[in-house]
Design a protein around this motif. Sequence first.
Motif, PDB file in Angstrom:
ATOM      1  N   PHE A 139      30.247  13.489 -31.265  1.00 11.97           N
ATOM      2  CA  PHE A 139      30.381  13.600 -30.311  1.00 11.97           C
ATOM      3  C   PHE A 139      29.473  13.923 -29.405  1.00 11.97           C
ATOM      4  O   PHE A 139      29.080  14.946 -30.456  1.00 11.97           O
ATOM      5  CB  PHE A 139      31.638  13.070 -29.186  1.00 11.97           C
ATOM      6  CG  PHE A 139      31.703  15.010 -28.357  1.00 11.97           C
ATOM      7  CD1 PHE A 139      31.743  14.814 -27.460  1.00 11.97           C
ATOM      8  CD2 PHE A 139      32.486  15.883 -29.161  1.00 11.97           C
ATOM      9  CE1 PHE A 139      32.505  16.298 -26.432  1.00 11.97           C
ATOM     10  CE2 PHE A 139      33.015  16.974 -29.581  1.00 11.97           C
ATOM     11  CZ  PHE A 139      32.493  17.399 -27.154  1.00 11.97           C
ATOM     12  N   VAL A 140      28.855  13.270 -28.703  1.00  5.79           N
ATOM     13  CA  VAL A 140      27.698  14.372 -27.043  1.00  5.79           C
ATOM     14  C   VAL A 140      27.937  13.697 -25.716  1.00  5.79           C
ATOM     15  O   VAL A 140      28.837  13.050 -25.681  1.00  5.79           O
ATOM     16  CB  VAL A 140      26.136  14.176 -27.978  1.00  5.79           C
ATOM     17  CG1 VAL A 140      25.706  14.545 -29.050  1.00  5.79           C
ATOM     18  CG2 VAL A 140      26.017  12.357 -27.162  1.00  5.79           C
ATOM     19  N   GLY A 141      27.783  14.515 -24.614  1.00  5.02           N
ATOM     20  CA  GLY A 141      28.102  14.324 -23.737  1.00  5.02           C
ATOM     21  C   GLY A 141      27.128  15.723 -22.842  1.00  5.02           C
ATOM     22  O   GLY A 141      26.818  16.451 -23.365  1.00  5.02           O
ATOM     23  N   VAL A 142      27.281  15.106 -21.999  1.00  5.64           N
ATOM     24  CA  VAL A 142      26.888  15.509 -20.609  1.00  5.64           C
ATOM     25  C   VAL A 142      27.507  16.000 -19.840  1.00  5.64           C
ATOM     26  O   VAL A 142      28.867  15.392 -19.426  1.00  5.64           O
ATOM     27  CB  VAL A 142      25.992  14.874 -19.572  1.00  5.64           C
ATOM     28  CG1 VAL A 142      24.538  14.408 -20.607  1.00  5.64           C
ATOM     29  CG2 VAL A 142      26.594  13.668 -19.115  1.00  5.64           C
ATOM     30  N   ARG A 143      27.404  17.271 -19.186  1.00  6.19           N
ATOM     31  CA  ARG A 143      28.555  17.948 -17.662  1.00  6.19           C
ATOM     32  C   ARG A 143      27.764  18.115 -16.320  1.00  6.19           C
ATOM     33  O   ARG A 143      26.627  19.070 -17.240  1.00  6.19           O
ATOM     34  CB  ARG A 143      29.468  18.956 -18.278  1.00  6.19           C
ATOM     35  CG  ARG A 143      30.475  18.754 -19.839  1.00  6.19           C
ATOM     36  CD  ARG A 143      29.540  18.294 -21.221  1.00  6.19           C
ATOM     37  NE  ARG A 143      31.047  18.479 -22.126  1.00  6.19           N
ATOM     38  CZ  ARG A 143      31.427  17.281 -21.831  1.00  6.19           C
ATOM     39  NH1 ARG A 143      30.358  16.061 -21.287  1.00  6.19           N
ATOM     40  NH2 ARG A 143      32.584  16.601 -22.922  1.00  6.19           N
ATOM     41  N   ARG A 144      28.529  18.905 -15.371  1.00  2.00           N
ATOM     42  CA  ARG A 144      27.253  19.235 -14.055  1.00  2.00           C
ATOM     43  C   ARG A 144      28.703  19.822 -13.686  1.00  2.00           C
ATOM     44  O   ARG A 144      29.563  19.271 -13.251  1.00  2.00           O
ATOM     45  CB  ARG A 144      27.001  18.451 -13.949  1.00  2.00           C
ATOM     46  CG  ARG A 144      26.260  18.687 -12.810  1.00  2.00           C
ATOM     47  CD  ARG A 144      25.681  17.629 -11.490  1.00  2.00           C
ATOM     48  NE  ARG A 144      25.219  18.308 -10.192  1.00  2.00           N
ATOM     49  CZ  ARG A 144      24.125  17.863  -9.380  1.00  2.00           C
ATOM     50  NH1 ARG A 144      23.415  16.788 -10.184  1.00  2.00           N
ATOM     51  NH2 ARG A 144      23.908  18.593  -8.456  1.00  2.00           N
ATOM     52  N   PRO A 145      28.258  20.951 -13.341  1.00  2.00           N
ATOM     53  CA  PRO A 145      29.084  21.802 -11.898  1.00  2.00           C
ATOM     54  C   PRO A 145      29.086  21.071 -10.505  1.00  2.00           C
ATOM     55  O   PRO A 145      28.390  20.736 -10.159  1.00  2.00           O
ATOM     56  CB  PRO A 145      28.851  23.257 -11.860  1.00  2.00           C
ATOM     57  CG  PRO A 145      27.547  23.007 -12.992  1.00  2.00           C
ATOM     58  CD  PRO A 145      27.746  21.942 -13.209  1.00  2.00           C
ATOM     59  N   TYR A 146      30.502  20.658 -10.502  1.00  3.40           N
ATOM     60  CA  TYR A 146      30.739  20.356  -9.214  1.00  3.40           C
ATOM     61  C   TYR A 146      32.103  20.691  -8.361  1.00  3.40           C
ATOM     62  O   TYR A 146      33.174  19.721  -9.327  1.00  3.40           O
ATOM     63  CB  TYR A 146      30.323  18.960  -8.963  1.00  3.40           C
ATOM     64  CG  TYR A 146      30.737  17.857  -7.845  1.00  3.40           C
ATOM     65  CD1 TYR A 146      29.410  18.112  -6.847  1.00  3.40           C
ATOM     66  CD2 TYR A 146      31.697  17.507  -7.474  1.00  3.40           C
ATOM     67  CE1 TYR A 146      29.527  17.534  -5.716  1.00  3.40           C
ATOM     68  CE2 TYR A 146      31.736  16.027  -6.604  1.00  3.40           C
ATOM     69  CZ  TYR A 146      30.724  16.560  -5.374  1.00  3.40           C
ATOM     70  OH  TYR A 146      30.131  15.681  -4.512  1.00  3.40           O
ATOM     71  N   LYS A 147      32.025  20.826  -6.814  1.00  2.48           N
ATOM     72  CA  LYS A 147      33.402  21.254  -6.479  1.00  2.48           C
ATOM     73  C   LYS A 147      34.088  20.269  -5.778  1.00  2.48           C
ATOM     74  O   LYS A 147      34.107  19.837  -4.531  1.00  2.48           O
ATOM     75  CB  LYS A 147      33.042  22.055  -5.734  1.00  2.48           C
ATOM     76  CG  LYS A 147      34.519  23.399  -4.729  1.00  2.48           C
ATOM     77  CD  LYS A 147      35.234  23.205  -6.074  1.00  2.48           C
ATOM     78  CE  LYS A 147      36.662  24.390  -5.532  1.00  2.48           C
ATOM     79  NZ  LYS A 147      37.450  24.284  -6.365  1.00  2.48           N
ATOM     80  N   TRP A 148      34.315  19.756  -6.840  1.00  3.23           N
ATOM     81  CA  TRP A 148      35.307  17.650  -5.334  1.00  3.23           C
ATOM     82  C   TRP A 148      36.535  18.716  -5.629  1.00  3.23           C
ATOM     83  O   TRP A 148      36.652  19.348  -5.647  1.00  3.23           O
ATOM     84  CB  TRP A 148      35.317  17.364  -6.772  1.00  3.23           C
ATOM     85  CG  TRP A 148      35.944  17.293  -7.911  1.00  3.23           C
ATOM     86  CD1 TRP A 148      35.071  17.840  -9.107  1.00  3.23           C
ATOM     87  CD2 TRP A 148      37.003  17.308  -8.444  1.00  3.23           C
ATOM     88  NE1 TRP A 148      36.256  17.723 -10.654  1.00  3.23           N
ATOM     89  CE2 TRP A 148      37.603  17.574  -9.736  1.00  3.23           C
ATOM     90  CE3 TRP A 148      38.939  16.953  -7.700  1.00  3.23           C
ATOM     91  CZ2 TRP A 148      38.672  17.390 -10.046  1.00  3.23           C
ATOM     92  CZ3 TRP A 148      39.746  17.361  -8.395  1.00  3.23           C
ATOM     93  CH2 TRP A 148      39.612  17.269  -9.797  1.00  3.23           C
ATOM     94  N   THR A 149      36.628  17.743  -4.395  1.00  2.00           N
ATOM     95  CA  THR A 149      37.866  18.484  -3.470  1.00  2.00           C
ATOM     96  C   THR A 149      38.768  17.001  -3.326  1.00  2.00           C
ATOM     97  O   THR A 149      38.705  15.929  -4.367  1.00  2.00           O
ATOM     98  CB  THR A 149      38.015  18.970  -1.622  1.00  2.00           C
ATOM     99  OG1 THR A 149      36.781  18.063  -1.122  1.00  2.00           O
ATOM    100  CG2 THR A 149      36.809  20.059  -2.118  1.00  2.00           C
ATOM    101  N   LYS A 150      40.220  16.951  -2.727  1.00  2.42           N
ATOM    102  CA  LYS A 150      40.695  15.730  -2.144  1.00  2.42           C
ATOM    103  C   LYS A 150      39.783  14.808  -1.675  1.00  2.42           C
ATOM    104  O   LYS A 150      38.772  15.393  -0.952  1.00  2.42           O
ATOM    105  CB  LYS A 150      41.882  16.068  -1.120  1.00  2.42           C
ATOM    106  CG  LYS A 150      41.518  16.778  -0.221  1.00  2.42           C
ATOM    107  CD  LYS A 150      42.456  17.105   0.717  1.00  2.42           C
ATOM    108  CE  LYS A 150      42.543  17.664   1.849  1.00  2.42           C
ATOM    109  NZ  LYS A 150      43.839  17.791   3.048  1.00  2.42           N
ATOM    110  N   GLY A 151      39.970  13.647  -2.057  1.00  2.00           N
ATOM    111  CA  GLY A 151      38.984  12.874  -1.161  1.00  2.00           C
ATOM    112  C   GLY A 151      38.564  11.176  -2.379  1.00  2.00           C
ATOM    113  O   GLY A 151      39.307  11.452  -3.364  1.00  2.00           O
ATOM    114  N   THR A 152      37.517  10.579  -1.677  1.00  2.00           N
ATOM    115  CA  THR A 152      37.671   9.536  -2.789  1.00  2.00           C
ATOM    116  C   THR A 152      36.158   9.238  -3.217  1.00  2.00           C
ATOM    117  O   THR A 152      35.003   9.664  -1.949  1.00  2.00           O
ATOM    118  CB  THR A 152      37.548   7.830  -1.585  1.00  2.00           C
ATOM    119  OG1 THR A 152      38.918   8.233  -0.628  1.00  2.00           O
ATOM    120  CG2 THR A 152      37.246   6.778  -2.312  1.00  2.00           C
TER     121      THR A 152
END
Length: 283
Positions: A139-152
Amino acid sequence: MPLRSLLLTLALLLPAVAPAVAADDDEPQYKPMPWHLVDLWWDLGEKRPFESYSVDVTISETLPDTTKLYIAPVGIAYLNKIPFYGGLQSNFIGYTRDDPKRRWSGHGLLMSMWGERSLDAVRTSIGGYRESSGHEGDFVGVRRPYKWTKGTYTYRVVRMDEEVVDGTPCTWVGAFLYSHEKNENVFIGALRFPSRDLVLSQRVASFVEVYGPRIPVDEIPRLTVTFGNLKLNGKPVPVKSVDAVYADGVPDYAEAKPQDGKVVIEVGQPVERTERRIQLWAN
């Protein structure tokens, strides 16, 4: 998370055979992590040509980076029989383009596909990460740091540009996250599928999973996760039915219920359960 979600389809149909593991003498025996607390299987009625596919997700709580929770609006789907998935993790892992060392990066976003190992099939975002592995299936994949929080949020996969590789027409498929609160679109990265004419599978999944080292069940985070508003090629897709599946050998700490065309999942409290597969609705 490599092949475990690829094997999800079989796991739904077969009893768990993994050796039991207990955190201490006071807890029941459970299979090794990761624990799929609930898997939703959406039946879209038929296979359809693919330009884009999206799912909305609402998260009730902001989680610390130390928590290892995977919220996957696209828990498993297939483009021309090639499995892929994507979503939000509270503690993801990946490699930078120029540094071979593995790095933990806290909250982040991801997309993975199976049947590929070449990093030529991976297009990272600016500051993004990538991964290629064969220890549990190629498998291969992409990842990105992102400080998601509560929300939609809206998690979306989109057909992008085409490329011919060794005489084979290929299509890049990008993953994006839209924050409704911040009104911002985030490009996660793109993966190259070896076909020009892409078709999305009839059945697609969403899931909530706890991963990483074994934890006591009372450390499973408490929150509500809501999935809904499925769109295919920019238009609402009529869902024929949706089933909630609870795996054997996993703590019963999630409950999915239908609500106004969406599925609301309460996570983190014990549930008395007699059925492992429950149809939430059918049209």
